[in-house]
Motif scaffolding. Structure first.
Motif, short mmCIF file in Angstrom:
data_model
loop_
_atom_site.label_atom_id
_atom_site.label_comp_id
_atom_site.label_asym_id
_atom_site.label_seq_id
_atom_site.Cartn_x
_atom_site.Cartn_y
_atom_site.Cartn_z
N LEU A 107 0.84 -1.20 0.00
CA LEU A 107 0.00 0.00 0.00
C LEU A 107 0.87 1.25 0.00
CD1 LEU A 107 -1.02 -2.11 2.52
CD2 LEU A 107 -3.09 -0.78 2.15
N GLY A 108 0.35 2.34 -0.55
CA GLY A 108 1.06 3.60 -0.49
C GLY A 108 1.02 4.36 -1.79
N ASN A 109 2.03 5.17 -1.98
CA ASN A 109 2.15 5.94 -3.21
C ASN A 109 2.77 5.05 -4.27
OD1 ASN A 109 1.14 8.19 -1.81
ND2 ASN A 109 3.20 8.73 -1.10
N LEU A 110 1.93 4.29 -4.94
CA LEU A 110 2.37 3.26 -5.87
C LEU A 110 2.11 3.66 -7.31
CD1 LEU A 110 0.78 0.13 -4.11
CD2 LEU A 110 2.90 1.31 -3.52
N THR A 111 2.89 3.08 -8.22
CA THR A 111 2.56 3.14 -9.64
C THR A 111 2.00 1.79 -10.06
OG1 THR A 111 4.83 2.52 -10.24
CG2 THR A 111 4.30 4.88 -10.16
N PHE A 112 1.27 1.80 -11.17
CA PHE A 112 0.54 0.59 -11.58
C PHE A 112 0.64 0.41 -13.09
CE2 PHE A 112 -3.47 -1.23 -13.24
CZ PHE A 112 -3.39 -2.49 -12.68
N ALA A 113 0.78 -0.85 -13.50
CA ALA A 113 0.69 -1.22 -14.91
C ALA A 113 0.04 -2.58 -15.00
CB ALA A 113 2.07 -1.23 -15.57
N SER A 114 -0.58 -2.87 -16.11
CA SER A 114 -1.26 -4.15 -16.27
C SER A 114 -0.98 -4.70 -17.67
CB SER A 114 -2.77 -3.99 -16.07
OG SER A 114 -3.42 -5.25 -16.13
N ILE A 115 -0.79 -6.01 -17.73
CA ILE A 115 -0.54 -6.71 -18.99
C ILE A 115 -1.61 -7.78 -19.17
CG2 ILE A 115 1.13 -8.09 -20.30
CD1 ILE A 115 3.27 -7.04 -18.30
N GLY A 116 -2.17 -7.87 -20.34
CA GLY A 116 -3.12 -8.93 -20.64
C GLY A 116 -2.47 -9.96 -21.55
N ILE A 117 -2.39 -11.20 -21.10
CA ILE A 117 -1.84 -12.29 -21.91
C ILE A 117 -2.91 -13.37 -21.98
CG2 ILE A 117 -0.03 -14.04 -22.12
CD1 ILE A 117 1.86 -12.16 -20.71
N ASP A 118 -3.54 -13.48 -23.16
CA ASP A 118 -4.68 -14.38 -23.33
C ASP A 118 -5.74 -14.04 -22.28
OD1 ASP A 118 -3.43 -15.48 -25.50
OD2 ASP A 118 -2.72 -17.26 -24.44
N GLN A 119 -6.06 -14.99 -21.40
CA GLN A 119 -7.11 -14.77 -20.41
C GLN A 119 -6.56 -14.38 -19.05
OE1 GLN A 119 -10.29 -14.85 -21.59
NE2 GLN A 119 -9.22 -15.24 -23.52
N THR A 120 -5.28 -14.05 -18.99
CA THR A 120 -4.63 -13.74 -17.71
C THR A 120 -4.30 -12.26 -17.61
OG1 THR A 120 -3.66 -15.96 -17.65
CG2 THR A 120 -2.71 -14.30 -16.18
N ASP A 121 -4.69 -11.65 -16.49
CA ASP A 121 -4.34 -10.26 -16.20
C ASP A 121 -3.14 -10.25 -15.27
OD1 ASP A 121 -6.44 -9.15 -17.70
OD2 ASP A 121 -7.84 -9.42 -16.02
N ILE A 122 -2.07 -9.62 -15.71
CA ILE A 122 -0.85 -9.50 -14.91
C ILE A 122 -0.76 -8.06 -14.41
CG2 ILE A 122 1.65 -9.74 -14.86
CD1 ILE A 122 0.21 -12.37 -15.42
N ASP A 123 -0.88 -7.87 -13.09
CA ASP A 123 -0.81 -6.53 -12.49
C ASP A 123 0.58 -6.30 -11.90
OD1 ASP A 123 -3.46 -6.13 -13.14
OD2 ASP A 123 -4.20 -6.72 -11.16
N ILE A 124 1.08 -5.10 -12.06
CA ILE A 124 2.39 -4.72 -11.52
C ILE A 124 2.19 -3.48 -10.65
CG2 ILE A 124 4.77 -4.09 -12.04
CD1 ILE A 124 4.24 -5.23 -14.90
N TRP A 125 2.49 -3.62 -9.36
CA TRP A 125 2.39 -2.52 -8.40
C TRP A 125 3.78 -2.21 -7.87
CZ3 TRP A 125 -2.26 -0.14 -7.68
CH2 TRP A 125 -3.40 -0.83 -8.06
N THR A 126 4.15 -0.94 -7.87
CA THR A 126 5.52 -0.58 -7.52
C THR A 126 5.57 0.59 -6.55
OG1 THR A 126 6.34 -1.33 -9.67
CG2 THR A 126 7.75 0.18 -8.44
N TYR A 127 6.32 0.38 -5.46
CA TYR A 127 6.71 1.48 -4.58
C TYR A 127 8.19 1.76 -4.82
CZ TYR A 127 8.42 4.06 -0.60
OH TYR A 127 9.05 5.01 0.18
N SER A 128 8.51 3.01 -5.08
CA SER A 128 9.89 3.43 -5.30
C SER A 128 10.18 4.60 -4.36
CB SER A 128 10.10 3.85 -6.76
OG SER A 128 11.39 4.37 -6.97
N ALA A 129 11.13 4.42 -3.46
CA ALA A 129 11.38 5.42 -2.41
C ALA A 129 11.73 6.78 -2.99
CB ALA A 129 12.50 4.93 -1.49
N THR A 130 12.44 6.80 -4.10
CA THR A 130 12.83 8.08 -4.70
C THR A 130 12.10 8.36 -6.00
OG1 THR A 130 14.67 7.13 -5.97
CG2 THR A 130 15.13 7.80 -3.71
N GLY A 131 11.26 7.44 -6.42
CA GLY A 131 10.50 7.64 -7.64
C GLY A 131 11.24 7.34 -8.93
#
Length: 526
Positions: A219-243
């Motif tokens: 949780l927090g100040n995160l960035t988000f990206a999502s990839i769709g591969i066939d029927q699968t949703d791949i979510d990427i959540w990232t916290y970066s201390a310095t951005g």
């Protein structure tokens, strides 16, 4: 005594007003505390309800409130995890707990007592309605001997929090199979990355405690990206201390690895998966698998997003969906959070997984043959020079929770991957190139899957019955036993020469037809 009717009514009103505000010490008026309660939408007969207050981050501790109903003497012990899946280590999260309290439905305190490092006794379980405690984050631990892997611990800071649920949420014994519902109070600007699903009321829901413990949150100040591969949703959540790192920076690497996994497995075996990335500090690398997500803790630097570690760790942790989610023994199926219980089969869960993490990428042309052979050169070197070779892979597995076995544990990744590579070659040889380790793994997925477990003490016999009698000798010598690994002999079968002085693996310049045939089978998904 005078009759009541002789008193002046306004005087009586004033008198009772003063009495209602009186205190026995002449101080501030007595104020009845608000009685906490679970949401009306949650049936405490069916579920245990947690509230985690991340708005109050004082003391770097999690403030947790647990609502229960209908506890019996069988549920009188409140348990914190002594260990957790995928860690193979003593963690003892009870060491981080403070201010443990229990209350009845009127929010009146009940007696509790600490039984052991990870257990608190409820004196009146039937009357217990609310349990409260604080539990410190593990990342602040200052004693190196007590340090918990960062990817398996917790962090709570002003701009983010890492919540490995098994490290924060205890449970009443006897209720592991009950539903668990979680609400989290956090700053409105924060995002939440997790594989847990929400119900219609916005609460996170787990089918049982094993599911809950298998579901971390970032949780927090995160960035988000999502990839769709066939029927699968791949979510990427990232916290970066310095951005300097973001989910969009990692997206290309993750997509490549997921394409490799799809080619290796035929299809991705889940409909949703979450990668949780935490970038901070220096000299930090680690990842921990879960069934539908993984936690990755990586040092903060502009180059981190391009590092080989990103792809390797993503491949390794994602393959854990196969081992152990789809192929596991009863020890994994009903995990013992109270008493660490070792399995014989870390060679499968970690060794085969590490082999697959590299081979899925090689066979899909994401890494070269030279790259793959360099990796195995390093693994052989580490196995030969950094560990006690009198420990078999089964010994490492069964003694992983002991101090002596713990010192050998990391070799499950090195020796385990080498043995998996040799097993793959042996299977290809015995089947005339028709069946390798990948194919046996996929057969095991079809046979078991996430809902069915094998018996820990019977799996070797099952594996031999599915393959060849000669594999029984392989298991006795190289998995159960400590016979010197036949690296040169086996790799020569596929036209690769081994130099034991330098641990180097080199393709021969003029392979025989038989070597070339087996090499081509070894290099492809059959």
């Amino acid at each position: 005594m005078k009759n009541l009717h002789l008193f002046n009514l306004p005087v009586l009103v004033l008198l009772f007003t003063l009495l209602s505000c009186a205190t026995d010490d002449g101080g501030d008026p007595i104020v009845e505390p608000d009685v906490p309660s679970a949401p009306a939408s949650v049936s405490l007969q069916e579920a245990v309800f947690y509230n985690i207050n991340l708005n109050d981050r004082s003391g770097d501790s999690f403030k947790v409130r647990v609502f229960v109903d209908g506890l019996t003497e069988a549920n009188a012990i409140f348990q914190f995890a002594a260990t957790a899946p995928g860690t193979y280590d003593l963690l003892n999260f009870g060491n981080y707990v403070s201010d443990f309290k229990a209350f009845n439905k009127d929010y009146e305190p009940l007696e509790v007592s600490k039984l052991s490092t990870n257990q608190w006794q409820l004196a009146n379980p039937a009357g217990t309605a609310i349990i409260e405690y604080e539990i410190r984050e593990t990342w602040d631990e200052v004693n190196p001997a007590d340090m918990i892997y960062r990817m398996g611990g917790t962090s709570i800071e002003e701009d983010h929090s890492l919540v490995n649920t098994f490290a924060v949420l205890g449970y009443p014994t006897g209720l592991k199979e009950k539903q668990y519902v979680v609400s989290i109070d956090h700053p409105s600007t924060w995002s939440v990355g997790t594989a847990l699903s929400k119900n219609d009321n916005g609460y996170y829901v787990a089918t049982d405690y094993d599911h809950l413990a298998d579901s971390p949150l970032l949780l927090g100040n995160l960035t988000f990206a999502s990839i769709g591969i066939d029927q699968t949703d791949i979510d990427i959540w990232t916290y970066s201390a310095t951005g300097v790192n973001s989910s969009s920076d990692i997206e290309v690497q993750i997509e490549e690895v997921m394409d490799d996994a799809k080619a290796f497995l035929g299809e991705l075996p889940v409909d949703r998966y979450s990668f949780l990335y935490h970038f901070e500090g220096e000299e930090t690398l680690g990842a921990l698998e879960h069934s539908y997500s993984s936690v990755h803790v990586i040092e903060e630097s502009p180059a981190a997003q391009e590092s080989a570690w990103i792809k390797y760790a993503a491949a390794h942790e994602f393959f854990h969906i196969i081992t152990p989610l789809n192929i596991h023994s009863e020890i994994i199926e009903d995990f013992n959070f109270v008493t660490p219980t070792p399995s014989r089969h870390l060679w499968l869960y970690e060794g085969v997984t590490n082999w697959a993490a590299w081979f899925m990428r090689y066979r899909n042309n994401s890494i070269s043959l030279n790259h793959l052979l360099e990796v195995f050169k390093v693994y052989i070197n580490v196995n030969e020079n950094n560990f006690d070779k009198s420990y078999s892979l089964v010994d490492i597995s069964l003694q992983s929770y002991t101090p002596q076995g713990g010192e050998q544990y990391s070799n499950i990744y090195y020796r385990g991957a080498i043995v998996a590579a040799l097993l793959d070659i042996r299977l290809l040889e015995l089947s005339n190139g028709e069946t390798g380790l990948r194919e046996i793994i996929l057969d095991l997925v079809d046979r078991y899957g996430p809902e069915n477990e094998f018996q820990d003490d019977q799996f070797f016999d099952i594996f031999v019955a599915m393959t060849y009698p000669e594999i029984g000798d392989f298991i006795e010598n190289y998995i159960k036993g400590t016979t010197e690994l036949p690296i040169g002999d086996y790799f020569s079968k596929i036209g690769i020469q081994y130099d034991p002085a330098t641990y180097t693996l080199t393709p021969v310049s003029t392979p025989t037809a038989e070597q070339q045939f087996l090499f081509e089978k070894w290099s492809t998904n059959l």
